[in-house]
Design a protein around this motif. Structure first.
Motif, PDB file in Angstrom:
ATOM      1  N   ASN A  59       0.850  -0.948   0.107  1.00 52.70           N
ATOM      2  CA  ASN A  59       0.040   0.084   0.236  1.00 52.70           C
ATOM      3  C   ASN A  59       0.943   1.291   0.155  1.00 52.70           C
ATOM      4  O   ASN A  59       0.497   2.202  -0.725  1.00 52.70           O
ATOM      5  CB  ASN A  59      -1.012   0.063   1.155  1.00 52.70           C
ATOM      6  N   LEU A  60       1.906   1.416   0.676  1.00 49.96           N
ATOM      7  CA  LEU A  60       2.824   2.423   0.661  1.00 49.96           C
ATOM      8  C   LEU A  60       3.391   2.624  -0.540  1.00 49.96           C
ATOM      9  O   LEU A  60       3.660   3.567  -1.077  1.00 49.96           O
ATOM     10  CB  LEU A  60       3.987   2.026   1.936  1.00 49.96           C
ATOM     11  N   ASN A  61       3.976   1.458  -1.273  1.00 47.10           N
ATOM     12  CA  ASN A  61       4.828   1.569  -2.462  1.00 47.10           C
ATOM     13  C   ASN A  61       3.714   1.987  -3.344  1.00 47.10           C
ATOM     14  O   ASN A  61       4.087   2.768  -4.208  1.00 47.10           O
ATOM     15  CB  ASN A  61       5.358   0.148  -2.567  1.00 47.10           C
ATOM     16  N   SER A  62       2.538   1.494  -3.770  1.00 46.38           N
ATOM     17  CA  SER A  62       1.511   1.888  -4.508  1.00 46.38           C
ATOM     18  C   SER A  62       1.072   3.488  -4.378  1.00 46.38           C
ATOM     19  O   SER A  62       0.740   4.049  -5.368  1.00 46.38           O
ATOM     20  CB  SER A  62       0.489   1.203  -4.508  1.00 46.38           C
ATOM     21  N   SER A  63       1.331   3.903  -3.064  1.00 48.90           N
ATOM     22  CA  SER A  63       0.959   5.501  -2.965  1.00 48.90           C
ATOM     23  C   SER A  63       2.253   6.237  -3.036  1.00 48.90           C
ATOM     24  O   SER A  63       2.240   7.403  -2.551  1.00 48.90           O
ATOM     25  CB  SER A  63       0.165   5.561  -1.596  1.00 48.90           C
ATOM     26  N   ASN A  64       3.361   5.930  -3.293  1.00 46.72           N
ATOM     27  CA  ASN A  64       4.571   6.285  -3.500  1.00 46.72           C
ATOM     28  C   ASN A  64       5.165   6.758  -2.304  1.00 46.72           C
ATOM     29  O   ASN A  64       5.890   7.923  -1.989  1.00 46.72           O
ATOM     30  CB  ASN A  64       4.720   7.581  -4.311  1.00 46.72           C
ATOM     31  N   GLY A  65       4.533   6.025  -1.091  1.00 48.85           N
ATOM     32  CA  GLY A  65       5.050   6.406   0.197  1.00 48.85           C
ATOM     33  C   GLY A  65       6.571   5.720   0.392  1.00 48.85           C
ATOM     34  O   GLY A  65       7.153   6.070   1.504  1.00 48.85           O
TER      35      GLY A  65
END
Length: 80
Positions: A59-65
Motif C-alpha cells: 500500500n505504501l509502495n503503490s501510493s509512492n510512500g
C-alpha cells in the motif's frame, strides 16, 4: 522483491517508525522491535503478521510512500 524483503525494508526503514507500522497493521510495537533487532527470526513470524506487513508495504509502495533510493544498499543490488 519477496515478502521477506518487503518486511525487512519496513523494519529497517528510517522513514517509517515501528509506531506507524503498529498503528496501521495492529501488530504490537514490541513484536516489531524484536524482529527489527533480530531477536526473533522473520522466518518464524506468523503468517498473519507477515501478510499484514506485506500489505502495508504494498500500500505504501503503490501510493509512492516508499523511497527505493533509501532502501538498504544490499537490497537495492538484489532488486536491480
Amino acid at each position: 522483491m519477496s515478502i521477506k524483503d518487503n518486511i525487512l525494508y519496513l523494519l529497517e526503514s528510517e522513514e517509517i517508525s515501528n509506531y506507524q507500522i503498529s498503528k496501521a497493521t495492529g501488530i504490537a510495537q514490541t513484536t516489531l522491535s524484536r524482529f527489527a533487532r533480530k531477536e526473533s527470526d522473520i522466518g518464524n513470524m506468523s503468517l498473519d503478521n507477515a501478510l499484514k506487513l506485506n500489505d502495508y508495504y504494498c500500500n505504501l509502495n503503490s501510493s509512492n510512500g516508499i523511497d527505493n533510493e533509501k532502501m538498504p544498499a544490499a537490497r537495492r543490488r538484489n532488486n536491480s
